[in-house]
Design a protein around this motif. Structure first.
Motif, PDB file in Angstrom:
ATOM      1  N   MET A   1       0.564  -1.414   0.110  1.00  0.00           N
ATOM      2  CA  MET A   1       0.266   0.088   0.291  1.00  0.00           C
ATOM      3  C   MET A   1       0.888   1.418   0.010  1.00  0.00           C
ATOM      4  O   MET A   1       1.809   1.488   0.726  1.00  0.00           O
ATOM      5  N   LEU A   2       0.266   2.045  -0.300  1.00  0.00           N
ATOM      6  CA  LEU A   2       0.890   3.060  -1.000  1.00  0.00           C
ATOM      7  C   LEU A   2       0.393   4.580  -0.457  1.00  0.00           C
ATOM      8  O   LEU A   2      -1.130   5.024  -0.258  1.00  0.00           O
ATOM      9  N   VAL A   3       1.142   5.281   0.843  1.00  0.00           N
ATOM     10  CA  VAL A   3       0.317   6.211   1.844  1.00  0.00           C
ATOM     11  C   VAL A   3       0.697   7.185   1.006  1.00  0.00           C
ATOM     12  O   VAL A   3       2.048   7.996   1.502  1.00  0.00           O
ATOM     13  N   TYR A   4       0.294   8.426   0.801  1.00  0.00           N
ATOM     14  CA  TYR A   4       0.041   9.709   0.832  1.00  0.00           C
ATOM     15  C   TYR A   4      -0.248  10.461   1.368  1.00  0.00           C
ATOM     16  O   TYR A   4      -1.252  10.595   1.748  1.00  0.00           O
TER      17      TYR A   4
ATOM     18  N   GLY B   1       0.654   0.561  11.344  1.00  0.00           N
ATOM     19  CA  GLY B   1       2.153   0.296  12.044  1.00  0.00           C
ATOM     20  C   GLY B   1       2.296   2.098  11.474  1.00  0.00           C
ATOM     21  O   GLY B   1       3.719   1.969  11.904  1.00  0.00           O
ATOM     22  N   THR B   2       1.907   2.813  11.549  1.00  0.00           N
ATOM     23  CA  THR B   2       3.114   4.161  11.790  1.00  0.00           C
ATOM     24  C   THR B   2       2.246   4.593  12.407  1.00  0.00           C
ATOM     25  O   THR B   2       0.729   4.948  12.902  1.00  0.00           O
TER      26      THR B   2
ATOM     27  N   GLY C   1       3.174  -5.324   7.118  1.00  0.00           N
ATOM     28  CA  GLY C   1       3.282  -4.508   7.972  1.00  0.00           C
ATOM     29  C   GLY C   1       5.208  -3.849   8.325  1.00  0.00           C
ATOM     30  O   GLY C   1       4.938  -2.647   9.126  1.00  0.00           O
ATOM     31  N   THR C   2       6.266  -3.710   6.928  1.00  0.00           N
ATOM     32  CA  THR C   2       6.787  -3.452   7.234  1.00  0.00           C
ATOM     33  C   THR C   2       6.603  -2.356   6.748  1.00  0.00           C
ATOM     34  O   THR C   2       6.073  -1.513   5.573  1.00  0.00           O
ATOM     35  N   VAL C   3       6.932  -0.875   7.349  1.00  0.00           N
ATOM     36  CA  VAL C   3       7.213   0.632   6.851  1.00  0.00           C
ATOM     37  C   VAL C   3       7.710   1.039   6.075  1.00  0.00           C
ATOM     38  O   VAL C   3       9.214   1.405   7.192  1.00  0.00           O
ATOM     39  N   PHE C   4       8.198   1.408   5.127  1.00  0.00           N
ATOM     40  CA  PHE C   4       9.158   2.319   3.984  1.00  0.00           C
ATOM     41  C   PHE C   4       8.888   3.689   3.987  1.00  0.00           C
ATOM     42  O   PHE C   4       7.775   3.265   3.176  1.00  0.00           O
ATOM     43  N   GLY C   5       9.592   4.360   4.115  1.00  0.00           N
ATOM     44  CA  GLY C   5       9.037   6.178   3.960  1.00  0.00           C
ATOM     45  C   GLY C   5      10.816   6.688   2.903  1.00  0.00           C
ATOM     46  O   GLY C   5      11.423   6.272   2.838  1.00  0.00           O
ATOM     47  N   GLY C   6       9.490   7.913   2.499  1.00  0.00           N
ATOM     48  CA  GLY C   6      10.257   9.266   1.841  1.00  0.00           C
ATOM     49  C   GLY C   6      11.078   8.141   0.201  1.00  0.00           C
ATOM     50  O   GLY C   6       9.908   7.693  -0.065  1.00  0.00           O
TER      51      GLY C   6
END
Length: 121
Positions: A1-4, A40-41, A57-62
């Motif tokens: 999933m992409l969250v913006y 998870g963020t 559930g791993t969150v990557f940012g930027g």
């Protein structure tokens, strides 16, 4: 999933263009409509950077979120995504991402809603 950031016109336009160009097999949602805690963020992080959240559930940012999006898109995009995960390109991508994110209110399509709070720039 992409969250913006759905309140930011620059971000919304960028995501729309990327969806059309890449056609990634993923869901895309503004953070304003996402249950961030269950993903998870936090809101603070979602306001700061685009997020890629894996099914595990791993969150990557930027820039790393963008790299994961490219990996998911496949084809030649996956090669670019893989390169962006490796130093020194990862470091360069992070720097470029921060410059763009910190100045998104000044970029074409940017509005006052795009501006990060002063303590987050």
């Amino acid at each position: 999933m992409l969250v913006y950031d759905g309140d930011c016109r620059f971000c919304t336009t960028s995501v729309t263009v990327l969806q059309r160009l890449l056609r990634p097999d993923c869901s895309v949602t503004p953070w304003q409509f996402a249950d961030l805690a269950s993903l998870g963020t936090t809101r603070r992080r979602a306001e700061y950077e685009v997020l890629w959240i894996t099914p595990a559930g791993t969150v990557f940012g930027g820039a790393q979120a963008v790299a994961r999006l490219l990996l998911r898109a496949g084809k030649g995009w996956a090669v670019l995504g893989a390169l962006l995960t490796l130093p020194p390109l990862r470091w360069v991508a992070h720097g470029v991402y921060r410059i763009v994110a910190d100045n998104r209110a000044r970029l074409p399509g940017g509005t006052a809603a795009c501006a990060l709070p002063a303590d987050r720039r």
